[in-house]
Structure formats: structure tokens, C-alpha cells
Design an enzyme around this catalytic site. Structure first.
Site, PDB file in Angstrom:
ATOM      1  N   GLY A   1       0.812  -1.212   0.000  1.00 42.10           N
ATOM      2  CA  GLY A   1       0.000   0.000   0.000  1.00 42.10           C
ATOM      3  C   GLY A   1       0.842   1.256   0.000  1.00 42.10           C
ATOM      4  O   GLY A   1       0.438   2.293   0.526  1.00 42.10           O
TER       5      GLY A   1
ATOM      6  N   ASN B   1       1.404   3.298  -2.240  1.00 41.04           N
ATOM      7  CA  ASN B   1       0.990   4.311  -3.210  1.00 41.04           C
ATOM      8  C   ASN B   1       0.091   5.396  -2.619  1.00 41.04           C
ATOM      9  O   ASN B   1      -0.219   6.380  -3.288  1.00 41.04           O
ATOM     10  CB  ASN B   1       0.252   3.651  -4.376  1.00 41.04           C
TER      11      ASN B   1
ATOM     12  N   GLY C   1      -1.833   7.218   1.340  1.00 39.68           N
ATOM     13  CA  GLY C   1      -2.005   7.238   2.783  1.00 39.68           C
ATOM     14  C   GLY C   1      -0.698   7.137   3.537  1.00 39.68           C
ATOM     15  O   GLY C   1       0.345   7.649   3.111  1.00 39.68           O
ATOM     16  N   ILE C   2      -0.744   6.465   4.667  1.00 30.95           N
ATOM     17  CA  ILE C   2       0.441   6.302   5.501  1.00 30.95           C
ATOM     18  C   ILE C   2       1.534   5.555   4.747  1.00 30.95           C
ATOM     19  O   ILE C   2       2.721   5.878   4.860  1.00 30.95           O
ATOM     20  CB  ILE C   2       0.069   5.591   6.813  1.00 30.95           C
ATOM     21  N   GLY C   3       1.149   4.565   3.948  1.00 29.77           N
ATOM     22  CA  GLY C   3       2.141   3.803   3.198  1.00 29.77           C
ATOM     23  C   GLY C   3       2.963   4.676   2.278  1.00 29.77           C
ATOM     24  O   GLY C   3       4.174   4.461   2.121  1.00 29.77           O
TER      25      GLY C   3
ATOM     26  N   SER D   1      -3.360  -0.445  14.360  1.00 32.34           N
ATOM     27  CA  SER D   1      -4.160   0.763  14.525  1.00 32.34           C
ATOM     28  C   SER D   1      -4.464   0.967  15.998  1.00 32.34           C
ATOM     29  O   SER D   1      -4.624   0.006  16.759  1.00 32.34           O
ATOM     30  CB  SER D   1      -5.463   0.646  13.737  1.00 32.34           C
TER      31      SER D   1
ATOM     32  N   TYR E   1     -13.016  -3.280  10.447  1.00 33.69           N
ATOM     33  CA  TYR E   1     -11.661  -2.738  10.297  1.00 33.69           C
ATOM     34  C   TYR E   1     -10.873  -2.890  11.602  1.00 33.69           C
ATOM     35  O   TYR E   1      -9.726  -3.354  11.595  1.00 33.69           O
ATOM     36  CB  TYR E   1     -11.747  -1.270   9.902  1.00 33.69           C
TER      37      TYR E   1
END
Length: 297
Positions: A13, A15, A17-19, A141, A166
Site C-alpha cells: 500500500g 501508493n 495514505g500512511i504507506g 491501529s 476494520y
């Protein structure tokens, strides 16, 4: 000791957000970064954004769909690496609307966030073991700490609600990270498993990185009060980056923001409550083996 400039790191991930910010910060430290992404176009856009801030960044991408468990080994083979210094298991889905399933019949959030990484680590472990000090870095999280996981129904078939699903998937991920480290230690492996979480990381507090993320002046103004207790995703990436790069970090540790676990510089947190429940972690591991048909260690 391997320096940052000698490390190769896969960020799932990476690409968005946090990633994205994990990848940007690792590239800025000199590491070679592989962005795992379902979308080639989004990965290319992210790499362009990183290169605009980190000239000479060493980047590549690999197509990776964590919800498609059967495809993950092919993605690992496509890395064409002899060793891998770290993987940041970051990719995650927080869905809207009704419960959805993958082609394998798994609930989509649980499959993407937890089961896909469970399978990915299984195929990556030989590459990680070939590195001087390989690390599996699992991004959980803050909300996962207080989630309730029903192991008779881990995929929320009976009481699905998107945010609850989630949180449950993130709790499963974090328990997996700790159980993985215990099993690696018991087997004498040189690979360490570290868990981190970003605290309260909001888009509205995140600096712009066009075209990956654009924050308007209005969003910035409205987010100022929240900035007293929460932070943006650039700051939320720092615990994962520390977990990859800090030579003092050891397996089985939890890294999160300093101030109430919500914002601030990353620190080592005590592992408490459900996260310290070794019986629950072993049960999550066993359930994950049953659901995926693979066992990482």
C-alpha cells in the site's frame, strides 16, 4: 550493520495514505523501496511524487493484490530479489456499505488487512532470512487495541459493520505480529517481527503530495483544533519507519506516537491487554492457518 542506504524494503500500500509517507521517508533515508500496489498507475504517481521530493530516490513497484491470496506468491516472485531487509505490512481497507467477499469467500476487509499479509509473510520469510537482520513490520491501529475479536466469527458474518470489521482486522494483524516474533525466536531465526501504529492520523492534517494527496486551505483551517491531539499521515508514518531503520528496535516491540498514543514522535510502548494475550494470539494464528491454508513459520 546494514545502513539505510544498503536496505531494500517492501511497503504494501505504498501508493497512498500512511504507506506513501513510509515509502517517502525510507527513500529519503537512502533505502531502496518497493511499492506494493494493486494499481500500476497509482504506484507510478506515488513514485513521481517521491522523486519530486527525494531526487535520486531508488524506487520500483510490484503489482500486489492482498485480497487475492493465490496471487501473492507470484507477486513475491516478481520481486526478483535474493534477500529483503524489511517488509512493512501497511496496506489496509476501510470500506463503506454492505459486507463484501473476495473470490475466495473471505470478508474483504479481513482478507486485505490481515489474511493477505499473513500469506505474504509466508512467501517473504526466505528472503528476509537471507538478509543480515530481516524485519517484518506490521502496521496496526490505535482502534485495534480496544476491538473485540470473536474467533468463532472472525470475519464478521453475523454482525458486520465497516468500522468494527476494520478494528477487528487490525487487532488480528497486531496479534499476528507478536505471535510471529515468538515463533521466529523459538525457531532461532534472525528475522524480527515488530508492531507499530500511527496514532490518530487524519487526511486533513496531512501535507499535500500531489497527485497522491491534496489538502485544501479550507481543510487545513478546519483541522487546526484536531491538531492539538491528533496528527497527519506524514507523522503517522514515523513509527513504521523507526521500526525498519532503528538498530535498537528488537522483535516483539510495539512502537507508537509519544503523546497518549495519538500524536508525537515515535516511542516504544508497553504491550498490554489483549495485545499481550499469548493464548488469543495463538488462536488467531491457528484460525489464519485454517482460512489461508498456509503457515508462515
Amino acid at each position: 550493520m546494514t545502513t539505510a542506504a544498503e536496505k531494500t524494503v517492501l511497503v504494501t500500500g505504498g501508493n497512498a495514505g500512511i504507506g506513501y509517507f513510509v515509502a517517502e521517508q525510507l527513500a529519503g533515508a537512502g533505502a531502496s523501496v518497493v511499492l506494493g500496489s494493486r494499481s500500476d498507475a497509482k504506484a507510478e504517481a506515488a513514485m513521481g511524487a517521491i522523486r519530486s521530493r527525494v531526487p535520486g530516490a531508488r524506487l520500483r513497484r510490484v503489482r500486489m493484490d492482498l485480497a487475492d491470496l493465490a496471487s501473492i506468491k507470484s507477486s513475491v516472485d516478481a520481486l526478483e530479489l535474493d534477500s529483503l531487509d524489511a517488509v512493512v505490512c501497511n496496506a489496509g481497507a476501510l470500506l463503506d456499505g454492505p459486507r463484501r467477499q473476495t473470490a475466495d469467500g473471505h470478508e474483504l476487509t479481513f482478507a486485505t488487512n490481515h489474511l493477505g499479509h499473513f500469506v505474504l509473510v509466508r512467501w517473504l520469510l526466505p528472503l528476509l532470512a537471507a538478509a543480515p537482520a530481516g524485519r517484518v513490520v506490521t502496521t496496526g491501529s490505535f482502534v485495534g487495541k480496544s476491538a473485540q475479536l470473536d474467533l468463532a466469527d472472525p470475519q464478521s458474518a453475523r454482525d458486520y459493520e465497516p468500522k468494527r470489521a476494520y478494528a477487528r482486522s487490525k487487532l488480528a494483524q497486531m496479534l499476528f505480529g507478536f505471535e510471529l516474533d515468538r515463533r521466529l525466536r523459538a525457531g532461532g531465526s534472525t528475522v524480527a517481527s515488530v508492531v507499530n501504529h500511527p496514532g490518530g492520523a487524519l487526511d486533513s492534517l496531512t501535507p499535500s503530495r500531489p497527485p497522491v494527496h491534496v489538502r485544501t486551505a479550507g481543510q487545513r483551517a478546519r483541522s487546526l483544533p484536531a491538531g492539538l491531539v491528533l496528527q497527519g499521515k506524514e507523522a503517522g508514518a514515523r513509527p513504521a519507519v523507526r521500526a525498519v531503520l532503528d538498530p535498537a528496535v528488537t522483535g516483539g516491540q510495539l512502537i507508537g506516537p509519544r503523546m497518549f498514543g495519538l500524536r508525537g514522535r515515535p516511542r516504544i510502548e508497553p504491550v498490554r491487554g489483549q495485545l499481550a494475550d499469548t493464548t488469543l494470539a495463538a488462536q488467531v494464528w491457528a484460525a489464519s492457518v485454517d482460512l489461508t491454508g498456509v503457515e508462515p513459520v
